[in-house]
Design an enzyme around this catalytic site. Sequence first.
Site, short mmCIF file in Angstrom:
data_model
loop_
_atom_site.label_atom_id
_atom_site.label_comp_id
_atom_site.label_asym_id
_atom_site.label_seq_id
_atom_site.Cartn_x
_atom_site.Cartn_y
_atom_site.Cartn_z
CE LYS A 55 24.61 -4.00 -4.30
NZ LYS A 55 23.86 -4.96 -5.13
CG ASP A 56 26.23 -7.90 -6.97
OD1 ASP A 56 25.24 -7.93 -6.22
OD2 ASP A 56 26.40 -7.01 -7.84
CB THR A 72 13.19 -3.16 -2.85
OG1 THR A 72 14.50 -3.70 -2.64
CG2 THR A 72 12.23 -3.81 -1.89
NE ARG A 121 20.38 -5.94 2.40
CZ ARG A 121 20.18 -4.63 2.22
NH1 ARG A 121 19.86 -3.85 3.24
NH2 ARG A 121 20.32 -4.09 1.02
NE ARG A 122 18.13 -2.35 -0.73
CZ ARG A 122 18.62 -2.31 -1.96
NH1 ARG A 122 17.87 -2.67 -3.00
NH2 ARG A 122 19.86 -1.92 -2.18
NE ARG A 151 16.11 -8.50 -11.22
CZ ARG A 151 16.46 -9.63 -11.80
NH1 ARG A 151 15.68 -10.70 -11.73
NH2 ARG A 151 17.61 -9.73 -12.45
NE ARG A 160 16.87 -1.37 -10.65
CZ ARG A 160 17.85 -1.65 -9.80
NH1 ARG A 160 17.57 -2.01 -8.56
NH2 ARG A 160 19.10 -1.56 -10.18
CB CYS A 195 21.99 -12.47 -3.70
SG CYS A 195 21.52 -10.86 -4.34
#
Length: 403
Positions: free
Chosen positions: A149-150, A196, A200-201, A218, A224, A313
Amino acid sequence: MQSAVNQCVVADVPKNVSVESGHTPPIPGNSHYHLPFFRLTPSETHTITNLTSLNHNTMTEPTDPIMSSRTFVIGSRASKLAVIQAEIVRSTLIEHFPSHTFTLNLMTTEGDKNQSQALYLLGGKALWTKELEVGLLEKEIDLIVHSLKDVPTALPEGCELGAIMEREDPCDCLVMKEGLTHQTLDELPEGSVIGTSSVRRVAQLRRLYPKLKFADVRGNLNTRLAKLDDPNGQYAALILARAGLVRLGFGSRITGDLKSPTLYHAVGQGALAIEIRKGDEITKSIVAKLIHQETNLACLAERACLRVLEGGCSVPVGTETISSADTGTLKLTGTVTSLLGDKHVEITDEATVKTVEEAEKLGERVAKQLIGNGAKSILDEIGSAKEERLKKEQAVSEQSGSS
């Protein structure tokens, strides 16, 4: 085999003798080699001497470059999760190729260094890959382990994906603050803050949960979680990728999964990818052992969709792929959602997919349908909002510097 025959002393074979090749049993002491025998005409005789004294140690098998022992250097980010993922790849390669040595070279990327700015302001997925790819191209390392995903959909010239491994569950999940008894987002009081770093979320969840607030968070996972559990902290819950939590041994912190249609996961989420240099055929053959075909086709369809949308991203593109082994079909859903959650485009399409080309065609088709149904205007709005916020942050930074 000819070199073995040449070491035999063949005597008294007249020129008019007809000879056929066959095979004898193995040379004594060496089960890998056989010498030809000669079938003579009945009227002729043939003597081969010194067969038993043949030095079979002078005969060598053809060298296979893949099997020849050598050291491969695996590049990885230095975060705890990245190292765990690199070790997964390393141990799998050792299992397949025990004669080789596989070492790790850990690097810190720009994304690791900047832990304060929101991700979507930092310039896309190359934040997590650039330094590693420089090392790859300069031959300091032989392969890179990424969270897929990165990985940008367009790789630098001279680089390519050598393998996509079997995917973990790609869904996102809810992690509640310690001490809270709530089990779902619906149960949280109005105004609760959800942490988050993914637009997207935020975009997808804001559409369904307008009563909740969302704030950037972050740092590595331990950081976190510490921010979440701080009694004086603002967060009631975090949204995180299930695969990362499980790989790090924090599966017990998962309150519940957030799957479609509530939340569509990121492109490539849950899968590990191996990046290699183009033209390095030995490394390519080595990492090919790690390819999981079902995951490979699903993820390449997702990446083709994202590539057409030109999302990085920081763009709220969600996906879901469902494969059918019985029919060979792949169903792909793509979504694009505005930052405020007030606009949402969703397309589902399917096709028989057995090759990379078929997978990418499906992804491209879904992207074009998304664009045709309004996704482009949403992405343009997000781009404009990003530029405006960057200008404001730059102005604040310049003002602070001059004071």
